[in-house]
Design an enzyme around this catalytic site. Structure first.
Site, short mmCIF file in Angstrom:
data_model
loop_
_atom_site.label_atom_id
_atom_site.label_comp_id
_atom_site.label_asym_id
_atom_site.label_seq_id
_atom_site.Cartn_x
_atom_site.Cartn_y
_atom_site.Cartn_z
N ASP A 51 0.85 -1.19 0.00
CA ASP A 51 0.00 0.00 0.00
C ASP A 51 0.88 1.24 0.00
O ASP A 51 1.66 1.45 0.93
CB ASP A 51 -0.89 0.00 1.25
CG ASP A 51 -1.82 1.20 1.23
OD1 ASP A 51 -2.84 1.13 0.54
OD2 ASP A 51 -1.48 2.24 1.86
N TYR A 56 3.32 9.92 0.02
CA TYR A 56 4.21 9.37 1.06
C TYR A 56 5.67 9.70 0.79
O TYR A 56 6.52 9.55 1.66
CB TYR A 56 4.05 7.84 1.19
CG TYR A 56 2.67 7.39 1.66
CD1 TYR A 56 1.76 8.29 2.20
CD2 TYR A 56 2.27 6.05 1.54
CE1 TYR A 56 0.49 7.88 2.61
CE2 TYR A 56 1.00 5.64 1.96
CZ TYR A 56 0.13 6.56 2.47
OH TYR A 56 -1.12 6.16 2.88
N LYS A 85 -2.61 6.07 -4.75
CA LYS A 85 -3.71 6.94 -4.32
C LYS A 85 -3.66 8.32 -4.99
O LYS A 85 -2.58 8.88 -5.17
CB LYS A 85 -3.66 7.14 -2.79
CG LYS A 85 -3.61 5.83 -2.00
CD LYS A 85 -3.75 6.03 -0.51
CE LYS A 85 -3.57 4.72 0.25
NZ LYS A 85 -2.20 4.44 0.67
N HIS A 118 -7.73 9.19 -2.34
CA HIS A 118 -7.15 9.17 -1.00
C HIS A 118 -8.10 9.73 0.06
O HIS A 118 -8.25 9.18 1.15
CB HIS A 118 -5.84 9.98 -1.03
CG HIS A 118 -4.82 9.55 -0.04
ND1 HIS A 118 -3.47 9.62 -0.28
CD2 HIS A 118 -4.93 9.05 1.20
CE1 HIS A 118 -2.80 9.18 0.77
NE2 HIS A 118 -3.67 8.83 1.68
N PHE A 273 8.99 -1.64 8.75
CA PHE A 273 10.17 -1.77 7.89
C PHE A 273 11.21 -2.64 8.60
O PHE A 273 12.35 -2.70 8.21
CB PHE A 273 10.74 -0.39 7.55
CG PHE A 273 9.97 0.35 6.48
CD1 PHE A 273 8.85 -0.22 5.88
CD2 PHE A 273 10.37 1.60 6.05
CE1 PHE A 273 8.13 0.45 4.88
CE2 PHE A 273 9.67 2.28 5.04
CZ PHE A 273 8.55 1.71 4.47
P1 NDP Z 1 0.25 0.94 11.73
O1 NDP Z 1 -0.96 0.79 12.57
O2 NDP Z 1 0.50 -0.03 10.67
O3 NDP Z 1 1.48 1.04 12.73
C1 NDP Z 1 2.78 1.23 12.29
C2 NDP Z 1 3.71 1.33 13.50
O4 NDP Z 1 3.68 0.11 14.24
C3 NDP Z 1 5.13 1.57 13.10
O5 NDP Z 1 5.68 2.47 14.04
C4 NDP Z 1 5.78 0.18 13.22
O6 NDP Z 1 7.16 0.33 13.54
C5 NDP Z 1 5.01 -0.42 14.37
N1 NDP Z 1 4.88 -1.90 14.29
C6 NDP Z 1 4.71 -2.64 13.17
N2 NDP Z 1 4.58 -3.95 13.48
C7 NDP Z 1 4.67 -4.04 14.82
C8 NDP Z 1 4.62 -5.12 15.74
N3 NDP Z 1 4.44 -6.37 15.33
N4 NDP Z 1 4.77 -4.84 17.06
C9 NDP Z 1 4.94 -3.57 17.49
N5 NDP Z 1 4.99 -2.49 16.67
C10 NDP Z 1 4.86 -2.72 15.35
O7 NDP Z 1 0.22 2.45 11.19
P2 NDP Z 1 0.21 3.25 9.83
O8 NDP Z 1 -0.43 4.54 10.18
O9 NDP Z 1 1.53 3.25 9.19
O10 NDP Z 1 -0.83 2.48 8.88
C11 NDP Z 1 -0.46 1.43 8.01
C12 NDP Z 1 -0.51 1.85 6.56
O11 NDP Z 1 -1.82 2.29 6.21
C13 NDP Z 1 0.37 3.06 6.20
O12 NDP Z 1 1.72 2.72 6.15
C14 NDP Z 1 -0.24 3.45 4.88
O13 NDP Z 1 0.21 2.58 3.87
C15 NDP Z 1 -1.74 3.24 5.16
N6 NDP Z 1 -2.42 4.48 5.59
C16 NDP Z 1 -3.40 5.00 4.77
C17 NDP Z 1 -4.06 6.17 5.11
C18 NDP Z 1 -5.12 6.72 4.22
O14 NDP Z 1 -5.50 7.89 4.41
N7 NDP Z 1 -5.62 5.98 3.27
C19 NDP Z 1 -3.73 6.91 6.35
C20 NDP Z 1 -2.74 6.24 7.17
C21 NDP Z 1 -2.13 5.07 6.79
P3 NDP Z 1 8.35 -0.42 12.71
O15 NDP Z 1 8.30 0.05 11.30
O16 NDP Z 1 9.56 0.06 13.43
O17 NDP Z 1 8.13 -1.88 12.86
#
Ligand code: NDP
Length: 324
Positions: A51, A56, A85, A118, A273
């Site tokens: 996604d 971004y 998006k 979006h 990541f």
């Molecule tokens: P998430 O809810 O996916 O959370 C991401 C955070 O959680 C990061 O800090 C990551 O850190 C951490 N994390 C990941 N896996 C674990 C785990 N197993 N245990 C503990 N911590 C963890 O948040 P996002 O807001 O990034 O949402 C996901 C995706 O949704 C976005 O990346 C984007 O692609 C999409 N999105 C779409 C939107 C829209 O308007 N359509 C708005 C917001 C998001 P680390 O990388 O260090 O693991």
């Protein structure tokens, strides 16, 4: 490589989407090459759904990662499902196709699998895409008729630039506006919205399911948004009830909240990541939550929206004034 194939969700246009994808929105500052390496690692681990978005700022690196794994023979293009998006400044009908062409050029791919609006809100085109966090720069609202933009989305599908089209952050009335268009050719295959146990979107999910629209849950882990800290919102992954359910299944809280979603038919796109956490987030198909556990998790709903774009509450198309 993971031996567990992705479960596919059928889309209303005959295509399908892996129910679990990798979110690629990384809060800056960017480390050059980090997204490329993350995407390559994700493909090795077994992710096939990505996604992303032009806004971004790392869509070029997502494309580079995907192309590298196609070039080394790990996957074929048709194995990958990429979502792009249309950002708010490109929502006007005259710019929608340009947004898609920009995404394709940035990714260096011939088509995207899914292209979504979006936000239902339009903004006047500006050079910097991202909305400034303070009032230092003026953003100008543009009240775009998103039905007109939808017609251009349909033409992009007909032109073969995108396989499926959908929306994001639409409330049910806005979805209905599209579904009731007299000249509608393709309905949105999905609505991508924030969704997790503190905002379980129960009513919107039912509405989407009744209309054969897949609900894709973003921020399924409760995101790492600064709002969590600044507004003192509770942190989802620290929830003691979820932790206890996880302990029973020998799973982490993250795995419990992701399992909860796929079990109720919601596609999820957790961002990580970190290869260890990416792997962990995929290990959700080897256990099942009981009906009682699902009910307990449903009961945690607090309507907490971590991503609310409060700076746009005056926008006529702001989606979060309605209950769902
Ligand atoms: P998430 O809810 O996916 O959370 C991401 C955070 O959680 C990061 O800090 C990551 O850190 C951490 N994390 C990941 N896996 C674990 C785990 N197993 N245990 C503990 N911590 C963890 O948040 P996002 O807001 O990034 O949402 C996901 C995706 O949704 C976005 O990346 C984007 O692609 C999409 N999105 C779409 C939107 C829209 O308007 N359509 C708005 C917001 C998001 P680390 O990388 O260090 O693991």
């Amino acid at each position: 490589m993971s031996s567990v194939p992705d479960r596919l969700v059928p889309l209303s246009d005959g295509n399908s989407m892996p129910i679990l994808g990798l979110g690629t929105y990384a809060m800056g500052p960017f480390v050059k090459g980090e997204t490329v390496e993350a995407v390559k690692a994700a493909i090795e681990i077994g992710y096939r759904h990505f996604d992303g978005a032009l806004v971004y700022g790392n869509e070029d690196e997502v494309g580079e990662g995907i192309r590298a794994k196609i070039a080394d023979g790990t996957v074929k293009r048709e194995d990958i499902f990429y979502t792009g998006k249309v950002w708010m400044t490109y929502l006007s009908p005259s710019l929608v196709r340009k947004a898609l062409e920009k995404t394709l050029k940035t990714l260096q791919l011939d088509y995207v699998d899914l292209f979504i609006i979006h936000w239902p809100m339009g903004l006047k085109p500006r050079e910097k895409l991202w909305i400034p966090k303070d009032a230092s720069e003026k953003i100008v609202i543009e009240d775009v008729d998103f039905c007109e933009s939808w017609l251009v989305m349909e033409s992009c599908k007909d032109a073969g630039l995108v396989r499926s089209i959908g929306v994001s952050n639409f409330n049910h009335k806005q979805l209905e506006t599209i579904l009731k268009m007299p000249n509608l050719k393709y309905k949105p295959v999905c609505n991508q919205v924030e969704c997790h146990p503190y905002l379980n979107q129960d009513k919107l999910l039912k509405y989407c399911q009744c209309n054969n629209i897949v609900l894709v849950g973003y921020s399924p882990l409760g995101t790492n948004s600064p709002n969590n800290v600044s507004r003192k919102s509770p942190i989802l992954l620290n929830d003691p009830v979820l932790k206890k359910i996880g302990e029973k299944h020998r799973k982490t809280t993250a795995q419990v909240v992701l399992r909860y979603q796929v079990q109720r038919g919601v596609a999820v796109i957790p961002k990580s990541f970190n290869p260890g956490r990416m792997k962990q987030n995929r290990e959700i198909f080897d256990f099942q939550l009981s009906d009682e556990e699902m009910e307990v998790i449903n009961g945690l709903n607090k309507n907490i929206r971590y991503i609310d774009l409060k700076m746009l509450t005056d926008h006529p198309k702001y989606p979060f004034r309605d209950e769902y």
